[in-house]
Design a protein around this motif. Structure first.
Motif, PDB file in Angstrom:
ATOM      1  N   UNK A   1       2.569   7.938  -4.660  1.00 52.53           N
ATOM      2  CA  UNK A   1       2.718   8.184  -3.230  1.00 52.53           C
ATOM      3  C   UNK A   1       4.039   7.584  -2.795  1.00 52.53           C
ATOM      4  N   UNK A   2       4.841   8.372  -2.090  1.00 51.88           N
ATOM      5  CA  UNK A   2       6.112   7.852  -1.615  1.00 51.88           C
ATOM      6  C   UNK A   2       6.512   8.515  -0.307  1.00 51.88           C
ATOM      7  N   UNK A   3       7.182   7.730   0.522  1.00 48.36           N
ATOM      8  CA  UNK A   3       7.756   8.220   1.768  1.00 48.36           C
ATOM      9  C   UNK A   3       9.262   8.164   1.666  1.00 48.36           C
ATOM     10  N   UNK A   4       9.941   9.105   2.318  1.00 47.83           N
ATOM     11  CA  UNK A   4      11.401   9.180   2.203  1.00 47.83           C
ATOM     12  C   UNK A   4      12.072   8.976   3.549  1.00 47.83           C
TER      13      UNK A   4
ATOM     14  N   UNK B   1      13.363   3.904  -0.796  1.00 44.71           N
ATOM     15  CA  UNK B   1      12.213   4.744  -0.990  1.00 44.71           C
ATOM     16  C   UNK B   1      11.243   3.995  -1.901  1.00 44.71           C
ATOM     17  N   UNK B   2      10.251   3.346  -1.292  1.00 49.88           N
ATOM     18  CA  UNK B   2       9.219   2.665  -2.054  1.00 49.88           C
ATOM     19  C   UNK B   2       8.152   3.655  -2.479  1.00 49.88           C
ATOM     20  N   UNK B   3       7.434   3.324  -3.515  1.00 50.82           N
ATOM     21  CA  UNK B   3       6.328   4.173  -3.935  1.00 50.82           C
ATOM     22  C   UNK B   3       5.174   3.301  -4.399  1.00 50.82           C
ATOM     23  N   UNK B   4       3.994   3.879  -4.429  1.00 50.63           N
ATOM     24  CA  UNK B   4       2.829   3.204  -4.981  1.00 50.63           C
ATOM     25  C   UNK B   4       2.099   4.185  -5.878  1.00 50.63           C
ATOM     26  N   UNK B   5       1.304   3.648  -6.768  1.00 48.11           N
ATOM     27  CA  UNK B   5       0.507   4.473  -7.670  1.00 48.11           C
ATOM     28  C   UNK B   5      -0.953   4.114  -7.433  1.00 48.11           C
ATOM     29  N   UNK B   6      -1.777   5.127  -7.157  1.00 48.61           N
ATOM     30  CA  UNK B   6      -3.169   4.868  -6.802  1.00 48.61           C
ATOM     31  C   UNK B   6      -4.042   6.041  -7.224  1.00 48.61           C
TER      32      UNK B   6
ATOM     33  N   UNK C   1       7.120  13.545   8.851  1.00 44.94           N
ATOM     34  CA  UNK C   1       7.172  12.616   9.973  1.00 44.94           C
ATOM     35  C   UNK C   1       8.658  12.420  10.255  1.00 44.94           C
ATOM     36  N   UNK C   2       8.978  11.445  11.072  1.00 44.28           N
ATOM     37  CA  UNK C   2      10.372  11.031  11.192  1.00 44.28           C
ATOM     38  C   UNK C   2      10.671  10.117   9.994  1.00 44.28           C
ATOM     39  N   UNK C   3      11.819   9.490   9.984  1.00 45.95           N
ATOM     40  CA  UNK C   3      12.238   8.655   8.858  1.00 45.95           C
ATOM     41  C   UNK C   3      11.196   7.584   8.522  1.00 45.95           C
ATOM     42  N   UNK C   4      10.786   7.535   7.263  1.00 43.81           N
ATOM     43  CA  UNK C   4       9.797   6.563   6.788  1.00 43.81           C
ATOM     44  C   UNK C   4      10.544   5.495   6.006  1.00 43.81           C
ATOM     45  N   UNK C   5      10.500   4.245   6.501  1.00 45.05           N
ATOM     46  CA  UNK C   5      11.184   3.161   5.798  1.00 45.05           C
ATOM     47  C   UNK C   5      10.225   2.176   5.155  1.00 45.05           C
ATOM     48  N   UNK C   6       9.043   2.012   5.719  1.00 49.15           N
ATOM     49  CA  UNK C   6       8.111   1.011   5.223  1.00 49.15           C
ATOM     50  C   UNK C   6       7.212   1.532   4.113  1.00 49.15           C
ATOM     51  N   UNK C   7       6.521   0.615   3.481  1.00 46.96           N
ATOM     52  CA  UNK C   7       5.549   0.937   2.439  1.00 46.96           C
ATOM     53  C   UNK C   7       4.402   1.749   3.035  1.00 46.96           C
ATOM     54  N   UNK C   8       3.841   2.640   2.269  1.00 45.18           N
ATOM     55  CA  UNK C   8       2.667   3.412   2.668  1.00 45.18           C
ATOM     56  C   UNK C   8       1.431   2.584   2.306  1.00 45.18           C
ATOM     57  N   UNK C   9       0.469   2.509   3.231  1.00 43.83           N
ATOM     58  CA  UNK C   9      -0.780   1.795   2.952  1.00 43.83           C
ATOM     59  C   UNK C   9      -1.848   2.814   2.562  1.00 43.83           C
ATOM     60  N   UNK C  10      -2.744   2.417   1.678  1.00 40.24           N
ATOM     61  CA  UNK C  10      -3.825   3.288   1.226  1.00 40.24           C
ATOM     62  C   UNK C  10      -5.137   2.529   1.340  1.00 40.24           C
ATOM     63  N   UNK C  11      -6.115   3.130   2.019  1.00 33.66           N
ATOM     64  CA  UNK C  11      -7.429   2.512   2.152  1.00 33.66           C
ATOM     65  C   UNK C  11      -8.389   3.466   2.837  1.00 33.66           C
ATOM     66  N   UNK C  12      -9.648   3.141   2.789  1.00 33.95           N
ATOM     67  CA  UNK C  12     -10.675   3.954   3.443  1.00 33.95           C
ATOM     68  C   UNK C  12     -10.786   3.506   4.896  1.00 33.95           C
ATOM     69  N   UNK C  13      -9.942   4.056   5.769  1.00 34.03           N
ATOM     70  CA  UNK C  13      -9.882   3.594   7.158  1.00 34.03           C
ATOM     71  C   UNK C  13     -10.931   4.229   8.059  1.00 34.03           C
ATOM     72  N   UNK C  14     -11.590   5.288   7.628  1.00 32.52           N
ATOM     73  CA  UNK C  14     -12.603   5.903   8.497  1.00 32.52           C
ATOM     74  C   UNK C  14     -14.001   5.866   7.877  1.00 32.52           C
ATOM     75  N   UNK C  15     -14.193   5.047   6.867  1.00 28.54           N
ATOM     76  CA  UNK C  15     -15.499   4.789   6.274  1.00 28.54           C
ATOM     77  C   UNK C  15     -16.190   6.054   5.762  1.00 28.54           C
ATOM     78  N   UNK C  16     -15.398   6.977   5.173  1.00 28.48           N
ATOM     79  CA  UNK C  16     -15.988   8.209   4.631  1.00 28.48           C
ATOM     80  C   UNK C  16     -16.093   8.181   3.107  1.00 28.48           C
ATOM     81  N   UNK C  17     -15.733   7.052   2.498  1.00 31.18           N
ATOM     82  CA  UNK C  17     -15.792   6.947   1.047  1.00 31.18           C
ATOM     83  C   UNK C  17     -14.563   7.480   0.336  1.00 31.18           C
TER      84      UNK C  17
END
Length: 136
Positions: free
Chosen positions: A17-20, A1-6, A42-58
């Motif tokens: 932020x963490x996925x399990x 269970x990886x996590x990030x702080x943002x 979701x189903x099982x989350x094994x990878x790191x979660x990415x965070x970014x402005x993917x739809x250009x809404x700020x």
């Protein structure tokens, strides 16, 4: 269970932020309390979660993959922005960035045999030319 702080919004303190492996995607405040709208499932989350402005809404969005071949994007309030299905399981996690130099955020996800690249503009996603590609 990886996590990030943002910091998801400019006015707020950092969030954890963490996925399990049970398929829950959490956003916790700096005191460890679950934020409203979270967790999402979701189903099982094994990878790191990415965070970014993917739809250009700020605003920052969260991008996660699961073991049922789904790639999903959620806004900072926990609402699903879009979801795509890929052909295989991605144990790593998505990577965000301007891959082709056009100034648009792109999401790159790999499974065991291919790399999928999505150009994310507003709330739609299209396949970038020559993707998916197989790298041997």
């Amino acid at each position: 269970m990886d996590h990030i702080s943002v910091r998801l919004t400019k006015q707020q303190q950092k969030k954890v932020i963490l996925g399990t492996s049970l398929g829950f995607l959490y956003v916790l405040d700096h005191m460890g309390n679950v934020k409203p709208g979270w967790p999402v499932t979701m189903a099982e989350i094994q990878g790191q979660i990415a965070v970014g402005d993917v739809n250009d809404d700020g605003q920052l969005e969260l991008v996660a993959t699961d073991n049922r071949f789904n790639v999903a994007v959620f806004n900072w309030k926990g609402k699903e922005v879009w979801e795509k299905r890929i052909s295989g399981f991605s144990a790593q996690g998505p990577i965000l960035g301007d891959i082709n130099g056009d100034g648009a955020q792109a999401c790159r996800v790999s499974d065991f045999s291919r790399i999928f690249q999505e150009a994310c503009q507003w709330t739609c996603c299209i396949y970038v030319t020559k993707c998916p590609q197989r790298f041997v």
